[in-house]
Design an enzyme around this catalytic site. Structure first.
Site, PDB file in Angstrom:
ATOM      1  N   GLY A 227      58.648  23.932 115.306  1.00  0.00           N
ATOM      2  CA  GLY A 227      57.603  22.928 115.121  1.00  0.00           C
ATOM      3  C   GLY A 227      56.346  23.687 114.708  1.00  0.00           C
ATOM      4  O   GLY A 227      55.993  24.696 115.337  1.00  0.00           O
ATOM      5  N   ALA A 228      55.709  23.195 113.636  1.00  0.00           N
ATOM      6  CA  ALA A 228      54.635  23.968 113.011  1.00  0.00           C
ATOM      7  C   ALA A 228      53.536  24.446 113.988  1.00  0.00           C
ATOM      8  O   ALA A 228      53.234  25.644 114.035  1.00  0.00           O
ATOM      9  CB  ALA A 228      54.050  23.159 111.859  1.00  0.00           C
TER      10      ALA A 228
ATOM     11  N   ASP B 206      55.045  20.280 107.887  1.00  0.00           N
ATOM     12  CA  ASP B 206      54.983  21.748 107.953  1.00  0.00           C
ATOM     13  C   ASP B 206      53.979  22.314 106.963  1.00  0.00           C
ATOM     14  O   ASP B 206      53.429  23.385 107.174  1.00  0.00           O
ATOM     15  CB  ASP B 206      56.368  22.344 107.709  1.00  0.00           C
ATOM     16  CG  ASP B 206      57.216  22.143 108.948  1.00  0.00           C
ATOM     17  OD1 ASP B 206      57.720  21.028 109.150  1.00  0.00           O
ATOM     18  OD2 ASP B 206      57.319  23.094 109.755  1.00  0.00           O
TER      19      ASP B 206
ATOM     20  N   ARG C 132      59.563  32.772 109.226  1.00  0.00           N
ATOM     21  CA  ARG C 132      59.907  31.494 108.576  1.00  0.00           C
ATOM     22  C   ARG C 132      58.872  31.232 107.470  1.00  0.00           C
ATOM     23  O   ARG C 132      57.695  31.555 107.654  1.00  0.00           O
ATOM     24  CB  ARG C 132      59.905  30.316 109.591  1.00  0.00           C
ATOM     25  CG  ARG C 132      61.022  30.404 110.619  1.00  0.00           C
ATOM     26  CD  ARG C 132      61.129  29.131 111.437  1.00  0.00           C
ATOM     27  NE  ARG C 132      61.808  28.078 110.726  1.00  0.00           N
ATOM     28  CZ  ARG C 132      61.891  26.814 111.167  1.00  0.00           C
ATOM     29  NH1 ARG C 132      61.306  26.470 112.307  1.00  0.00           N
ATOM     30  NH2 ARG C 132      62.549  25.895 110.474  1.00  0.00           N
TER      31      ARG C 132
HETATM   32  O1  MRU Z   1      62.725  23.353 111.630  1.00  0.00           O
HETATM   33  P1  MRU Z   1      61.738  22.805 112.632  1.00  0.00           P
HETATM   34  O2  MRU Z   1      62.388  22.187 113.802  1.00  0.00           O
HETATM   35  O3  MRU Z   1      60.677  23.814 112.985  1.00  0.00           O
HETATM   36  O4  MRU Z   1      61.011  21.634 111.818  1.00  0.00           O
HETATM   37  C1  MRU Z   1      59.981  20.937 112.447  1.00  0.00           C
HETATM   38  C2  MRU Z   1      59.434  19.824 111.666  1.00  0.00           C
HETATM   39  O5  MRU Z   1      59.834  19.566 110.548  1.00  0.00           O
HETATM   40  C3  MRU Z   1      58.270  19.103 112.284  1.00  0.00           C
HETATM   41  O6  MRU Z   1      58.268  17.761 111.891  1.00  0.00           O
HETATM   42  C4  MRU Z   1      56.965  19.772 111.848  1.00  0.00           C
HETATM   43  O7  MRU Z   1      57.003  21.138 112.100  1.00  0.00           O
HETATM   44  C5  MRU Z   1      55.786  19.171 112.513  1.00  0.00           C
HETATM   45  S1  MRU Z   1      55.687  19.552 114.209  1.00  0.00           S
HETATM   46  C6  MRU Z   1      54.259  18.861 114.817  1.00  0.00           C
END
Ligand code: MRU
Length: 359
Positions: free
Chosen positions: A54-55, A244, A96
């Protein structure tokens, strides 16, 4: 008594043990396990393997991780210290590619080093610690503001749909897309929340459904391919998703499948909102075409969640982790400074102007 996941810190600095503490998100919802990470490689791997994900959470973890990487540096020379810092920063930045928050947080940490080259190493270490904790604290405030702005867009009793996990588990508290839901819960709004399971890694089923249920919300889990059906039945009044990276024209990268939800919402005339801390908005990019999209292993699709393999051996599989939702499908980008509407180049520009004025 079983621990409530909402009482656990997603990302935390443990000063005493010089550790980054996270909830291992790959184990949820079955098991709440806190991991104490003391090495830079462990932190890199935790981000890469989505133990912390999650970002916003990735950004906070990187800030704490890079601080811990240089906390023990033995040099008294700021030049040496800077080199050591930049090595650690470059390494974590390779974990990432898509979430801007990772690079944004690491750049903020680097600015502390670069702006304090005349100080003693021990003083800069203390400033780095302070900055990492500030980034963490700010996330709580930013998400709460996003929640207030988002809540103003919907009525009590609404049906809300979300994709992936942009919740507390993806941030420190509230989350981004879930912030209006948490604030609505506090105020008795009685929302009905629909959560896409979010193939292939099931962040919706394993994480969003879990944390919102733990919070006592009315949650219904659906498979990704059911969103159209649920919308057609009139059960969804608005969609809130996280992101993201957002380009300056409003194109938005978020978990794979988000653009499909946006297109279907447009078809049924349902407002589609992206919840975006300004730390996720990349004003240097003209459009979503420039956003780097992570690709992950085929095994995530073919076998990872099954007792036995569910695809033929040797079949080709394509596994992009994010997709880009065209700005034309987005009704509003909800930031901590308010809601940006099309044309996004202008509205996001104004939001960054007010951010600069507030600093
Ligand atoms: O691959 P992830 O689980 O890190 O992807 C997360 C997402 O796509 C979320 O929607 C995004 O990071 C926003 S979190 C507030």
């Amino acid at each position: 008594m079983r621990q409530n996941v909402l009482d656990c810190d997603t990302v935390l600095l443990d000063d005493e043990n010089s550790a980054l503490v996270i909830i291992d998100q790959t184990k949820l919802p079955g098991c709440i396990e806190m991991l104490s990470l003391t090495g830079l490689e462990e932190t890199w791997e935790a981000i890469r393997l989505l133990k912390v994900r999650g970002a916003p959470a990735i950004g906070v973890a990187a800030a704490i991780g890079v601080y811990l990487a240089v906390k023990g540096a033995e040099t008294g020379s700021m030049e040496e210290f800077k080199k050591e810092f930049q090595r650690a920063k470059g390494y974590l930045a390779s974990s990432r590619p898509t979430a801007l928050n990772l690079f944004w947080a690491l750049d903020r940490m680097e600015a502390v080093v670069l702006h304090n080259m005349e100080q003693k190493v021990y003083q800069v270490k203390a400033l780095l610690r302070q900055e990492a904790l500030r980034i963490r604290q700010e996330d709580i405030e930013v998400c709460r503001s996003i929640g207030e702005h988002g809540l103003a867009l919907v009525k009590p009793g609404s049906g809300l749909l979300t994709h992936c996990n942009a919740g507390k588990l993806a941030a420190i508290k509230y989350g981004t897309a879930t912030a209006p839901m948490y604030l609505g819960m506090e105020r008795g709004y009685g929302f009905r929340i629909y959560v896409d399971e979010t193939r292939p890694l099931l962040q919706g089923a394993r994480l969003t459904a879990f944390e919102l249920q733990e919070a006592g919300m009315d949650v219904t889990l659906i498979c990704d391919n059911m969103a159209g059906m649920v919308m057609k039945k009139g059960l969804v009044d608005a969609v809130f998703v996280g992101c993201d990276r957002v380009a300056s024209n409003g194109d938005t990268a978020n978990k794979i499948g988000t653009s499909v939800v946006a297109a279907v919402a447009k078809y049924y005339g349902i407002p589609f909102y992206v919840c975006a801390p300004t730390a996720t908005i990349d004003m240097s990019l003209q459009s979503g075409e420039e956003i780097p999209i992570e690709e992950r292993g085929a095994d995530e699709i073919t076998e990872m969640w099954y007792e036995k393999r569910m695809a033929p051996e040797g079949v080709k599989a394509y596994n992009p982790c994010f997709d880009v939702t065209d700005h034309g499908l987005i009704d509003g980008i909800i930031t901590e400074f308010g809601v940006a509407r099309a044309p996004y180049k202008e509205s996001l520009g104004r939001i960054f102007d007010s951010k600069t004025r507030n600093q």
